[in-house]
Design a protein around this motif. Sequence first.
Motif: not given
Length: 149
Positions: A51-56
Motif C-alpha cells: 500500500l505504501a508503494g502504491r501511494y508513492a
Amino acid sequence: MANAGSMSVDGGEMMRDAEYSLKTPRSDANIDRQLARTLIAVGLGVAAAGLAGRYAFQLWKPLGQVFSETVRKMPSSAFSSYYKGGFEQKMSKREASLVLGISPVSTKAKVRDAHRKIMVLNHPDKGGSPYLAAKINEAKDLLDKESRR
C-alpha cells in the motif's frame, strides 16, 4: 573406564532434558498458534509495504510530469559540458576563451598555462589533429593580444 564415565554424563544430560520437557509441555497446538501469528504478522507487513508503494507511485506521477516538462523546456546544450557548434570563420574572444577553457578576461599567465595543458593533450606529434592544434594556437594568440599583464 573413561568411556563409561562419559556415558553417564551424557546420560545425565539426557535425563535433565527429559525432565525439562515434562515440566514445560509444548504441544503442537501452541506451536501452530505461534506459527499462525508469525505468518499473519508477515502478511500484514507485506500488505502495508504494498500500500505504501502504491501511494508513492500515485504521488510520483504528477511530480514526474512536472520534471519531464521542465527537462523538455531546457536546451539540450545545458546537459553537455561541450561546446555545441563548429568554429567561426574569424575567431572571436568568446570562442577563444571556450577553446582554452578560461575566462575571456584572464591574465597572460592563465592563457599560457591553459594553452600548454590543452596542447599537451592535442599536439599533432602525439596523435592530435593539426587543425585543432592550429585553432588552439589561434585562440592563444588572440587572447594574448587582448589580455592584461
